[in-house]
Design a protein around this motif. Sequence first.
Motif, PDB file in Angstrom:
ATOM      1  N   PHE A   1     111.418  25.091  78.171  1.00 46.65           N
ATOM      2  CA  PHE A   1     112.620  24.389  77.698  1.00 46.65           C
ATOM      3  C   PHE A   1     113.127  24.956  76.379  1.00 46.65           C
ATOM      4  O   PHE A   1     114.233  24.616  75.957  1.00 46.65           O
ATOM      5  N   LEU A   2     112.333  25.817  75.729  1.00 48.52           N
ATOM      6  CA  LEU A   2     112.848  26.505  74.541  1.00 48.52           C
ATOM      7  C   LEU A   2     114.013  27.421  74.894  1.00 48.52           C
ATOM      8  O   LEU A   2     114.865  27.713  74.039  1.00 48.52           O
ATOM      9  N   TYR A   3     114.048  27.874  76.157  1.00 41.99           N
ATOM     10  CA  TYR A   3     115.154  28.743  76.576  1.00 41.99           C
ATOM     11  C   TYR A   3     116.481  27.977  76.647  1.00 41.99           C
ATOM     12  O   TYR A   3     117.546  28.601  76.754  1.00 41.99           O
ATOM     13  N   LEU A   4     116.422  26.646  76.600  1.00 35.44           N
ATOM     14  CA  LEU A   4     117.666  25.876  76.560  1.00 35.44           C
ATOM     15  C   LEU A   4     118.451  26.159  75.288  1.00 35.44           C
ATOM     16  O   LEU A   4     119.689  26.116  75.297  1.00 35.44           O
ATOM     17  N   LEU A   5     117.749  26.431  74.179  1.00 36.53           N
ATOM     18  CA  LEU A   5     118.428  26.645  72.902  1.00 36.53           C
ATOM     19  C   LEU A   5     119.380  27.836  72.958  1.00 36.53           C
ATOM     20  O   LEU A   5     120.591  27.680  72.705  1.00 36.53           O
TER      21      LEU A   5
END
Length: 341
Positions: free
Chosen positions: A244-248
């Motif tokens: 979910f860090l790739y959401l940033l």
Amino acid sequence: MTKEKKPSSKNASPRAPIPEPAKHMLFLAKAPEFLTSILIALILGVFPIYFDDFGLRAILEAKRDFFFYTASAYLILLSVVLLAQVFTRTAVFPPLREIPRRLWQGSNFSQKMIVLLMLSATASTLLSPDRTVSWLGYIRYEGLWVKLLYWAVFLAVSVFGRLSGLAGGALWVSGVFMGVISILQYGGLNPFQLFPSGTGYPLNDITKMYIGTIGNINSTAGFYCLMLPVFIAAIILLRSNYRFLYLLPLLLNGFVLLFIDSKQGIVGVAGGMLLMLPFLLNTVRRIKNGLIVFAGLCLTASLKFALVPSLAADYHPSLNVRMVTFSFSPGMASLIFLILA
């Protein structure tokens, strides 16, 4: 006769350490993959955000110089390592006269096509009435020398490249940096003095043709067509909570793509998603991750529609009410996707 007792695992002597020559051989065997992973990290993590003291005024020259020195150093070091493998017999190579045939037979379709493209482009340059321009390029440095460098790197990476977390982390860093810089420019700031002093993105129609650390808005959108689908696929496919860090970077640059309003980029990203999602959303877990991605993108779109008119109210005051009204629709879609997830 008495049977000899085999030494138990507890009493067995410890494994002998690897001799130093063997360590050197192991390093040589792994060196091509190591060098290639470093190159991939530099191209994904540094190249998109690289600029020099001239900022956007000479961004093309800065990118050219970075790629030239990085790719040249990589190909030279790779050649040295491969020669060292030959001399130390770390790798077994066929006789010299059989190498071209073995390479052709062992290559895949893409590699064959690149080799044919290299040969045809070289022949075209030799037969060109203006070989100097064909070799060096004109304005955009698209001459044969830089294309041969591109194709050589492609062939090397296709042989020794491996997908790893390092590549994803490098792209995450450059994606976050690009998104933050672009949004600051959109707000009227000039970080790192990328625009000439006293100017900025919102100044006029000419300055609005440039954004971030890549340059032209359409070039930036073209890069987004490659980068954003990677982030979407990572969020859907990976099992780690860190996915979910790739959401940033996805949402930051999704916002940038919307406010620069590059139709080619929007259609390219949307088309890429439509083509890959049927292959990705094939389990319940992946569908749930996909709904979270869609919710984030819709929320980003609603923020864009709400914020863009307020910043441009001095120029188009009539847009404010209309655009904020439309922002209700993607905002509700975001809520629906989150509930479904």
